[in-house]
Scaffold this motif. Structure first.
Motif, mmCIF file in Angstrom:
data_model
loop_
_atom_site.group_PDB
_atom_site.id
_atom_site.type_symbol
_atom_site.label_atom_id
_atom_site.label_comp_id
_atom_site.label_asym_id
_atom_site.label_seq_id
_atom_site.Cartn_x
_atom_site.Cartn_y
_atom_site.Cartn_z
ATOM 1 N N VAL A 152 15.962 -1.260 40.749
ATOM 2 C CA VAL A 152 16.545 -1.288 39.407
ATOM 3 C C VAL A 152 16.730 -0.167 38.965
ATOM 4 C CG1 VAL A 152 15.921 -2.453 37.358
ATOM 5 C CG2 VAL A 152 15.355 -3.487 39.324
ATOM 6 N N PRO A 153 17.815 0.282 38.112
ATOM 7 C CA PRO A 153 17.690 1.593 37.366
ATOM 8 C C PRO A 153 17.335 1.148 35.860
ATOM 9 C CG PRO A 153 20.050 0.586 37.790
ATOM 10 C CD PRO A 153 19.000 -0.330 38.416
ATOM 11 N N PHE A 154 16.209 1.635 35.595
ATOM 12 C CA PHE A 154 15.519 1.383 34.145
ATOM 13 C C PHE A 154 16.199 2.381 33.124
ATOM 14 C CE2 PHE A 154 12.468 -0.479 37.005
ATOM 15 C CZ PHE A 154 12.366 -1.963 36.673
ATOM 16 N N ARG A 155 16.024 1.979 31.778
ATOM 17 C CA ARG A 155 16.084 2.858 30.740
ATOM 18 C C ARG A 155 14.796 3.168 30.352
ATOM 19 N NH1 ARG A 155 19.360 -0.395 26.257
ATOM 20 N NH2 ARG A 155 17.882 -1.890 26.851
ATOM 21 N N TYR A 156 14.846 4.450 29.848
ATOM 22 C CA TYR A 156 13.325 5.128 29.444
ATOM 23 C C TYR A 156 12.654 3.948 28.383
ATOM 24 C CZ TYR A 156 10.103 8.399 27.887
ATOM 25 O OH TYR A 156 8.863 9.006 27.454
ATOM 26 N N GLY A 157 13.747 3.845 27.341
ATOM 27 C CA GLY A 157 12.903 3.061 26.295
ATOM 28 C C GLY A 157 12.391 1.679 26.718
ATOM 29 N N ASP A 158 12.906 1.180 27.814
ATOM 30 C CA ASP A 158 12.527 -0.156 28.538
ATOM 31 C C ASP A 158 11.261 0.125 29.073
ATOM 32 O OD1 ASP A 158 14.324 -1.479 27.586
ATOM 33 O OD2 ASP A 158 15.543 -1.272 29.526
ATOM 34 N N LEU A 159 10.919 1.275 29.825
ATOM 35 C CA LEU A 159 9.636 1.755 30.596
ATOM 36 C C LEU A 159 8.776 2.000 29.453
ATOM 37 C CD1 LEU A 159 11.034 3.540 33.630
ATOM 38 C CD2 LEU A 159 10.418 1.253 33.431
ATOM 39 N N ARG A 160 9.153 2.639 28.309
ATOM 40 C CA ARG A 160 7.809 2.947 27.407
ATOM 41 C C ARG A 160 7.528 1.753 26.632
ATOM 42 N NH1 ARG A 160 10.145 6.777 22.820
ATOM 43 N NH2 ARG A 160 11.622 4.812 22.344
ATOM 44 N N TRP A 161 8.375 0.711 26.687
ATOM 45 C CA TRP A 161 8.030 -0.589 26.209
ATOM 46 C C TRP A 161 7.011 -1.235 26.981
ATOM 47 C CZ3 TRP A 161 9.619 -5.875 27.475
ATOM 48 C CH2 TRP A 161 9.156 -6.676 26.739
ATOM 49 N N VAL A 162 7.367 -1.412 28.153
ATOM 50 C CA VAL A 162 6.496 -2.213 29.166
ATOM 51 C C VAL A 162 5.218 -1.343 29.524
ATOM 52 C CG1 VAL A 162 8.673 -3.301 30.681
ATOM 53 C CG2 VAL A 162 7.549 -1.075 31.223
ATOM 54 N N THR A 163 5.077 -0.133 29.228
ATOM 55 C CA THR A 163 3.990 0.491 29.383
ATOM 56 C C THR A 163 3.146 0.633 28.183
ATOM 57 O OG1 THR A 163 5.031 2.532 29.094
ATOM 58 C CG2 THR A 163 4.750 1.962 31.346
ATOM 59 N N LYS A 164 3.611 0.025 27.187
ATOM 60 C CA LYS A 164 3.004 0.164 25.531
ATOM 61 C C LYS A 164 3.051 1.434 25.328
ATOM 62 C CE LYS A 164 0.366 -4.327 26.023
ATOM 63 N NZ LYS A 164 -0.846 -4.906 26.066
ATOM 64 N N ASN A 165 4.286 2.237 25.566
ATOM 65 C CA ASN A 165 4.123 3.672 25.180
ATOM 66 C C ASN A 165 3.336 4.638 26.060
ATOM 67 O OD1 ASN A 165 5.499 5.762 23.707
ATOM 68 N ND2 ASN A 165 3.762 5.643 22.099
ATOM 69 N N PHE A 166 2.946 4.143 27.450
ATOM 70 C CA PHE A 166 2.434 4.875 28.044
ATOM 71 C C PHE A 166 1.121 5.260 27.837
ATOM 72 C CE2 PHE A 166 6.975 6.539 28.296
ATOM 73 C CZ PHE A 166 7.034 6.210 29.567
#
Length: 832
Positions: A495-509
């Protein structure tokens, strides 16, 4: 012949004669390429080049191009790129000259080698008792040693040599030791900063009290690191510093002197150096031609922040940041210029003076000094006062405020106060204490504000919020619906993710799982509750198209013992990888933390076997051989059932294999590096085999290979294990927490695999495919020779035999066969 033609033909001859006369009477004398004698001198850009190999060059150099320039006489490597000019010795390190063209290095009338400035004033001298000037010769040797010798006879008696007067570098053949007769201690002293070779604040020397150990000192007064005593093979706290196929080390003690020296093995062309760095660490670096860089092999103290007073007063050290040093809040660099040149020892100065009570009365409450809370801090080393009568944090704070000299306090059930400068502060990831730093009130935001402002802000905020709340809820609902669809993890799909999506799923890392040389790993949860691990990469500079191509290749590699790549992100300079989440974490967490349950033998054996299978797949089953380059417990992850999975295997491909020589050694994993890393030869899959072998020792023993063990003096574990196994003790090196509960057949296989994997010569190591066969019991091997690097036994003709269950032999072409087992062989193969 026509007279005019005769004149024309004679003119060039006359001109040549004139040039010859000028050169004879007016030119500077020439000199041999590697030496200076009585009638010769060196100035400007003239240099000496060592003979016969040209390994070193001597001449004037300037560490900076900024004006006004300062020049020094130095020796540097001749075969290292001049863009990386590495000076190993400086003559006039405390007395630079301003002009190299009018200064001279020459033999003086008393026979000494001297440096004279433009006015003829003596700047530096060898100060040797010499013979007449016309018989003295200064020569640069190919070892990097500048010698002043008596040239009047064939013996060429050495009168002085630079190797006995080291600056910050220690070259092969040089001594670091104590002359008991003269009291002279040959020490290494760091540069003052990156552009000033004057003696700095850190030095390395042998214990002046006669103990066989080395010390690193701050300001030649405070010892903050010890090598441990010499046990005949290694210094007990520096197992890396041992004789191997590159170096021979020896410690010598006589009635006249104690010293340590080393030499290079014959036919070794490796360029390697030891230096007392201005970081306060003793370092060994190796030059790698194909990268054009010096590679750090090991350093001591291992943690940069263990260096005493590295960041100076009111500076704080953080291992997780670059540079390591920064100033506390409310402070700024005392000498910004020095900080820019990597000299942080001057520390920081307070920006705003403190306000203190006068005549026993308090100052106005609004202007009163206040305290900044700092968590997870290694508390200062300097003097503190403990007040047992103070029983609360508020009372502790008041006590500090009443004393103008109090700069910080801490309260953990007991009040401690510090006065004057704060030194050796360190920011820890967790643990440590809480420090309250005293600052002027203006350095901290005022907690008090007028009621009018508060009411106004509150009313305005409420009006805005009421107007936007309905729209926000609608947008959030739509966004969550789209994001859920976009973030679904589909089996078999990268899956090619967007950076904003990954920031969201990690609760802003926010939930960090760990970190390493390539970046940090964070836990994330997808909308369908699938848990993932998101790695933010650092130092990955490929273009987006190249990065996507490489990741797509790695994404197709799937094996039960490899961590699966689920997706990636490539936006601008951001590079992230998304993996399956491993609930048990990394192997080092399970094996080495005191609070972790003891892992039984059966599980350990399956971890070793599973890891071997994963590496064998990378080496032998993929379209291209993938060399991991960084095998260690931190890169072996465990799922809920303790199934091992090799992690970060794609990073070697993404970054290139040269990265590991830099990152792993800098990050403290040098104990897993194969010897060939420092030789500059191309790395093969056998480098992973070596690292795997070192890791096997740690899995079986339940301890780090280099951890000190109270009951064992020589505590480099593989060395100690070899001695115990040599005595027939199979259970002795086993983790004592297992109480001997291990299958002897499996334990014997593991010991043999481990020692075969760490052989010095890579051709003697098995492949990972052969390791799997041995561990599965398909192939049987005898006990290998003890590697030379372990320094227990001399070279002996040893051999290895492979047996299948059916009795036929499966032997490596690189190994000798023998009849050391109770089964017979059908064929043999010799080692080149």
């Amino acid at each position: 012949m026509d007279p005019s033609k005769r004149l024309w033909l004679s003119f060039p001859v006359s001109l040549l004669n004139l040039i010859f006369l000028v050169s004879l009477f007016g030119a500077r004398p020439t000199f041999a390429a590697s030496s200076i004698s009585a009638e010769q001198s060196l100035s400007g850009d003239q240099t000496l080049t060592s003979s016969p190999g040209g390994n070193f060059v001597l001449g004037f150099f300037s560490p900076t191009r900024a004006e006004p320039r300062k020049f020094y006489i130095g020796i540097w490597y001749g075969k290292v790129s001049q863009s990386q000019k590495t000076v190993v010795w400086v003559a006039n390190r405390e007395a630079p000259v301003s002009d190299n063209t009018t200064s001279e290095l020459r033999i003086a009338g008393d026979g000494n080698l001297v440096l004279l400035d433009r006015s003829g004033t003596l700047v530096w001298s060898t100060n040797a008792t010499s013979v007449a000037a016309n018989s003295t010769v200064a020569e640069l040797l190919d070892s990097g040693n500048l010698v002043l010798r008596d040239g009047s006879n064939s013996s060429g008696r050495v009168l002085w040599q630079s190797i006995d007067n080291p600056t910050d570098h220690w070259l092969p053949g040089g001594k670091l030791g104590l002359n008991k007769v003269t009291g002279k201690n040959q020490r290494l002293t760091s540069w003052r900063n990156s552009e000033d070779p004057a003696p700095g604040i850190f030095s390395l020397e042998i214990d002046p009290n006669g103990a066989s150990e080395y010390l690193i000192l701050w300001n030649q007064s405070r010892v903050f690191w010890r090598s441990g005593t010499w046990n005949g093979q290694i210094f007990s706290l520096v197992p890396e510093m041992t004789s191997n196929y590159v170096y021979d080390f020896q410690y010598i003690t006589t009635p006249e002197e104690n010293y340590f020296n080393y030499s290079m093995k014959p036919n070794v062309t490796l360029i390697s150096r030891f230096m007392m760095d201005l970081s306060g660490q003793i370092k060994q670096r190796t030059w790698v031609d194909n990268t054009g860089n010096w590679i750090l092999f090991w350093s001591q103290p291992r943690a940069q922040c263990d260096v005493y007073m590295l960041c100076g007063p009111f500076g704080i050290c953080n291992e997780r940041s670059l540079p390591f040093c920064s100033c506390l809040r409310g402070f700024s660099e005392a000498s910004p210029g020095s900080w820019n040149l990597s000299d942080f020892t001057g520390g920081c100065a307070r920006r705003t003076p403190l306000l203190c009570p006068r005549n026993g009365t308090s100052v106005n409450g609004g202007d009163q000094d206040r305290f900044l809370r700092m968590d997870n801090i290694k508390l200062p080393d300097n003097y503190r006062l403990s007040l047992s009568a103070v029983t609360s944090a508020g009372e502790c704070e008041s006590s500090c405020l009443r004393n103008c000299s109090c700069t910080a306090y801490s309260y953990d059930g007991r009040c401690s106060m510090w006065f004057g400068e704060l030194t050796n502060l360190q920011q820890l990831g967790d643990g440590g204490g809480t420090l309250y730093l005293r600052l002027a009130a203006s350095e901290l935001p005022n907690s008090k504000s007028s009621k009018g402002k508060i009411i106004g802000v509150a009313v305005g905020a409420a009006a805005v919020m009421l107007g936007a709340i309905a729209l926000a809820l609608a947008l959030l609902w739509r966004r969550r619906r789209r994001r859920f669809k976009a973030l679904r993890v589909v089996d078999g799909t990268l899956v090619p993710f967007r950076y904003g999506d990954l920031r969201w799923v990690t609760k802003n890392f926010s939930e960090k799982l760990g970190g390493g040389g390539f970046g940090s790993v964070f836990k994330g949860t997808m909308p369908d509750s699938t848990q993932v691990a998101v790695k933010k990469l650092e130092g990955i500079f490929q273009g987006e198209k190249q990065f996507r191509t490489e990741v797509s290749t790695i994404g197709t590699i799937q094996h039960v013992n490899l961590v699966r790549l689920r997706g990636f992100c490539s936006e601008g300079t951001r590079r992230l990888l998304v993996y399956d989440y491993m609930p048990k974490g990394s192997l080092d967490t399970v094996m080495f933390r005191d609070c972790s349950p003891v892992v039984d033998w059966g599980t350990r054996y399956q971890i070793i076997l599973g890891t071997a299978r994963g590496l064998a797949y990378l080496h032998e089953k993929c379209r291209d051989c993938i060399i991991h380059c960084d095998i260690k417990p931190e890169n072996i992850l465990l799922d809920a059932s303790f199934l091992p999975k090799v992690a970060d295997f794609g990073l070697a491909k993404l970054v290139g294999r040269d990265f590991s020589r830099v990152l792993t050694t800098m990050r403290g994993t040098r104990g897993y590096l194969a010897p060939e890393w420092i030789s500059g030869v191309p790395i093969t899959a056998k480098a992973d085999v070596y690292s795997f072998g070192m890791m096997v020792f740690e899995i079986v023993s339940g301890r780090r290979n280099s951890d000190p063990v109270a009951e064992v003096k020589n505590w480099f574990f593989p060395t100690w294990a070899a001695s115990r196994l040599g005595e027939g003790d199979m259970l002795g090196p086993l983790d004592p927490r297992l109480h001997g509960d291990a299958r002897m057949e499996e334990l014997e296989r593991v010991w043999r695999v481990a020692f075969w994997c760490i052989q010095d010569e890579e051709s003697c190591r098995p492949t990972m495919g052969q390791v799997v066969q041995i561990l599965e019991g398909v192939v049987v091997v005898n006990m290998p020779p003890v590697p030379r690097s372990l320094q227990l036994f001399g070279d002996k003709p040893e051999s290895i035999v492979f047996f299948t269950d059916g009795g036929s032999q499966v032997a490596s072409s690189n190994m000798i066969s023998s009849n050391s087992q109770n089964k017979s062989t059908t064929s043999t193969s010799s080692m080149d």
